[in-house]
Write a protein that holds these residues in place. Structure first.
Motif, PDB file in Angstrom:
ATOM      1  N   UNK A 269       0.801  -1.222   0.000  1.00  0.00           N
ATOM      2  CA  UNK A 269       0.000   0.000   0.000  1.00  0.00           C
ATOM      3  C   UNK A 269       0.830   1.266   0.000  1.00  0.00           C
ATOM      4  N   UNK A 270       2.152   1.132   0.088  1.00  0.00           N
ATOM      5  CA  UNK A 270       3.007   2.314   0.135  1.00  0.00           C
ATOM      6  C   UNK A 270       3.174   2.895  -1.274  1.00  0.00           C
ATOM      7  N   UNK A 271       3.122   4.215  -1.381  1.00  0.00           N
ATOM      8  CA  UNK A 271       3.476   4.888  -2.637  1.00  0.00           C
ATOM      9  C   UNK A 271       4.892   5.429  -2.478  1.00  0.00           C
ATOM     10  N   UNK A 272       5.778   5.037  -3.401  1.00  0.00           N
ATOM     11  CA  UNK A 272       7.180   5.414  -3.252  1.00  0.00           C
ATOM     12  C   UNK A 272       7.572   6.571  -4.169  1.00  0.00           C
TER      13      UNK A 272
ATOM     14  N   UNK B   1       1.293   7.950   6.594  1.00  0.00           N
ATOM     15  CA  UNK B   1       0.291   8.219   5.551  1.00  0.00           C
ATOM     16  C   UNK B   1       0.494   7.330   4.324  1.00  0.00           C
ATOM     17  N   UNK B   2       1.497   6.440   4.360  1.00  0.00           N
ATOM     18  CA  UNK B   2       1.764   5.477   3.274  1.00  0.00           C
ATOM     19  C   UNK B   2       2.357   6.129   2.029  1.00  0.00           C
TER      20      UNK B   2
ATOM     21  N   UNK C 174       8.735   6.138 -11.278  1.00  0.00           N
ATOM     22  CA  UNK C 174       8.294   4.752 -11.224  1.00  0.00           C
ATOM     23  C   UNK C 174       6.778   4.587 -11.095  1.00  0.00           C
ATOM     24  N   UNK C 175       6.113   5.518 -10.452  1.00  0.00           N
ATOM     25  CA  UNK C 175       4.672   5.359 -10.198  1.00  0.00           C
ATOM     26  C   UNK C 175       3.854   5.982 -11.331  1.00  0.00           C
ATOM     27  N   UNK C 176       2.599   5.551 -11.461  1.00  0.00           N
ATOM     28  CA  UNK C 176       1.699   6.111 -12.484  1.00  0.00           C
ATOM     29  C   UNK C 176       1.286   7.526 -12.086  1.00  0.00           C
ATOM     30  N   UNK C 177       0.799   8.333 -13.046  1.00  0.00           N
ATOM     31  CA  UNK C 177       0.335   9.688 -12.701  1.00  0.00           C
ATOM     32  C   UNK C 177      -0.722   9.678 -11.608  1.00  0.00           C
ATOM     33  N   UNK C 178      -1.609   8.694 -11.647  1.00  0.00           N
ATOM     34  CA  UNK C 178      -2.673   8.629 -10.633  1.00  0.00           C
ATOM     35  C   UNK C 178      -2.078   8.361  -9.248  1.00  0.00           C
ATOM     36  N   UNK C 179      -1.120   7.433  -9.186  1.00  0.00           N
ATOM     37  CA  UNK C 179      -0.486   7.110  -7.908  1.00  0.00           C
ATOM     38  C   UNK C 179       0.377   8.288  -7.429  1.00  0.00           C
ATOM     39  N   UNK C 180       1.011   8.983  -8.374  1.00  0.00           N
ATOM     40  CA  UNK C 180       1.815  10.149  -7.981  1.00  0.00           C
ATOM     41  C   UNK C 180       0.917  11.222  -7.373  1.00  0.00           C
ATOM     42  N   UNK C 181      -0.248  11.411  -7.988  1.00  0.00           N
ATOM     43  CA  UNK C 181      -1.179  12.422  -7.465  1.00  0.00           C
ATOM     44  C   UNK C 181      -1.656  12.016  -6.066  1.00  0.00           C
TER      45      UNK C 181
END
Lengths: 402, 402
Positions: B29-32, B350-351, B376-383
């Protein structure tokens, strides 16, 4: 090499005579007794091809990405299993994977030695270790060997002498099994003596074991690491039993060394290739690796005998040829007054190459010895190489003053 | 790290905070926003799989064997072509292939710096360079940057000061394009100034350019190596444009450096994997690599904007976010008095994770800055990551004394 930007220590990165002779060995028609290359045709290259493709297809985003600095979990477990097949116990947590065991030696050197320090090596020793130590700005001290390997009394005397000079050695680098270049193996009775001498003097041992499984008489000798895991750092590699081109080796390290070794690895190469690591891991975990390595060892032993048989009738009186119990190399000592360099020139004329023994010693210490590798050529080519070497010996002999 | 066998300099192999944060980033669940990993799904992994298998099947005994210490002929020619696509001229003879460009930096350090010497780096700089220099026992001096990159006046002053102290720097390590970690690019007008300052002071430059092609505005800047090929050593890598897991990088070196660099490479790793080298070579020689890299660059640029747009409304007054023209990283400077470490704790709750700016400076020099990776992350995940960072900022702000 005299540009003002270059360091003094960079002069210690000696040109490898093995590499220089390698150029000659590429000439058409040349028979090479020079390089320590494994014969890859003994392995299953189709498996490697298919397995590499499968790893990329199924795990591409992982095996083609940055990986762990210590190595993949699968490979560290596989290495423990490979070491167990050689009767060496280790824990996966002790394994630091490296991009070949040459790099393991570089990392250990960085962590154990400051510039200007002294290290102990065998006489002769692996040429690549001389390059690593030279480029680190170390002072290299050779310790005598005989047919039983490193001589404990010589080691004890050398340590005493150096300590008295305020130059306590930072480590002993040794290849106990089928040594490169001499082919000698450290005898069973000497192993605890060497370990005890170094422990008493506070000198860690780096035990390099690239050839240990390549013998027809396995399980004959205890590893130094088994005798004292806290003071002996064990180096291993897949280069001789699977493939040098994958560049996968390792160190099995005592607890106190693991974290510094990992940090040194990350600072030097970040990580070894995860793709290559997983290939090496699966070689151990999915294939009958012991039987495959034993088959290769039998082939190398046959080659050693073929070369030996063909050399016996052509050697000058007083020459001695070592009889290794495994590995890739024999060591030929010519009688007093012969020059291996002069012989090399004549040998290249006869279309055979080898590495002169001076390559395996610190600069300035030459001699009439040579390393003969039997790992790569067929028995027929080795026999022909021996005959060519015989003709070169006859020419050099004829040219010598009576 | 206090075992008596360990060297003083081994303490310079600093734990990488990037690695420490990496552990956190693996939690579910972590966004890196931490690691500088390329997104390998942008490449053609099927081609890599098939091509790897084909290379082993057709050239197994070569690509799985030991190879040339400088690198394969095909790869050195491919690298010249890759560099030409970035307007950097080089000769195949200048190319030293390495097992990743981290290793190139290790080799250059060995050849240019003695233990105790001083080197110049940017402030902030690549964390991996700090590890290499620390473990080599070097003294690291940071030179100020601004939005135009390294500040010539600061460089001049620092050189003068160090030379007056008898500590002439042995090299300047710089990342002129889309710097890691700041995202800053050295302006066109400053490039000849930096080169001239170093030439006049007798200081070679190591120009590290892993991200140069990853921009939607290519050909905007001249390479330092173009301005002075005799004093600038250029480092490149396939890690960001093809695969980090292959571990293939290089140095393009002036003539005086080539032989020492080759010997250092052989003494450190013998050679880079010939299999990995040929894969990298064929990526350049057989595929539309410029178009593929340009496509990846457009994706990364889109991600940078997505992160930026989502961050803008959540940043505290006085914070500044760099706007890189390429590469993988933005640099966020919090207002006076904020702590990036405190923010990291709240962020992990906050993950979302990032790397605090202190990681990119010699120890002891902390600050309220952070590196945010968008590669590395998608635009949605970055947002979503930006929104989580906003909540962490709000929590830290509420906890601060008024």
């Amino acid at each position: 090499m005299t540009h003002p930007f270059l360091t003094e220590r960079s002069r210690g990165f000696l040109p490898s005579p093995v590499r220089d002779v390698w150029e000659a060995s590429m000439q058409p028609g040349m028979i090479s007794l020079a390089g320590g290359n494994p014969d890859l045709s003994l392995g299953d290259l189709d498996w490697v091809a298919e397995h590499a493709a499968r790893l990329v297809r199924e795990q591409g985003p992982t095996v083609l990405q940055y990986g762990s600095g210590t190595g993949t979990t699968a490979l560290r477990e596989a290495i423990v299993r490979l070491m167990a097949a050689e009767d060496v116990a280790a824990d996966p947590a002790a394994i630091q994977v490296t991009a070949g065991s040459q790099l393991a030696l570089d990392l250990v050197t960085k962590v154990l030695c400051e510039q200007g320090d002294t290290v102990l090596v065998e006489d002769p020793t692996y040429v690549g270790a001389l390059g690593t130590f030279g480029g680190a700005g170390l002072r290299v001290e050779h310790v005598a060997m005989d047919a039983e390997g490193l001589v404990p009394a010589a080691l004890e005397e050398r340590i005493r002498h150096l300590v008295a000079e305020g130059r306590r050695p930072r480590m002993l680098y040794t290849i106990p099994n089928f040594q490169n270049p001499s082919g000698a193996t450290l005898s069973e009775r000497r192993r605890p003596q060497i370990v005890e001498l170094c422990r008493a003097a506070g000198i860690p041992i780096v035990e390099d074991n690239p050839y240990g499984m390549l013998t027809t008489t396995p399980h004959a000798h205890v590893a130094l690491h088994e005798l004292d895991p806290e003071h002996v750092i064990y180096l291993g590699t897949f280069s001789k039993v699977l493939s040098p081109g994958l560049r996968v080796g390792w160190a099995a390290a005592p607890g106190w060394l693991r974290r510094p070794l990992q940090l040194a690895a990350e600072a030097t190469v970040i990580c070894a290739s995860p793709l290559a690591q997983e290939l090496a891991a699966h070689f151990v975990l999915e294939r009958p690796f012991e039987a495959e390595i034993a088959r290769a060892a039998a082939v190398y032993a046959e080659r050693a005998e073929a070369m030996r048989a063909a050399l016996a009738p052509v050697l000058p009186a007083g020459a001695t040829l070592s009889r290794p119990q495994g590995g890739f190399f024999s060591w030929l000592a010519l009688p007093e007054g012969w020059s291996a360099d002069a012989l090399l020139d004549a040998a290249i004329d006869e279309r055979v190459v080898f590495v002169p023994g001076a390559a395996f010693r610190a600069p300035g210490e030459g001699g009439g010895e040579l390393r003969l590798a039997y790992s790569f050529e067929s028995p027929e080519r080795l026999a022909e190489g021996a005959r060519r070497l015989g003709r070169a010996l006859a020419r050099v002999s004829a040219a010598r003053p009576a």
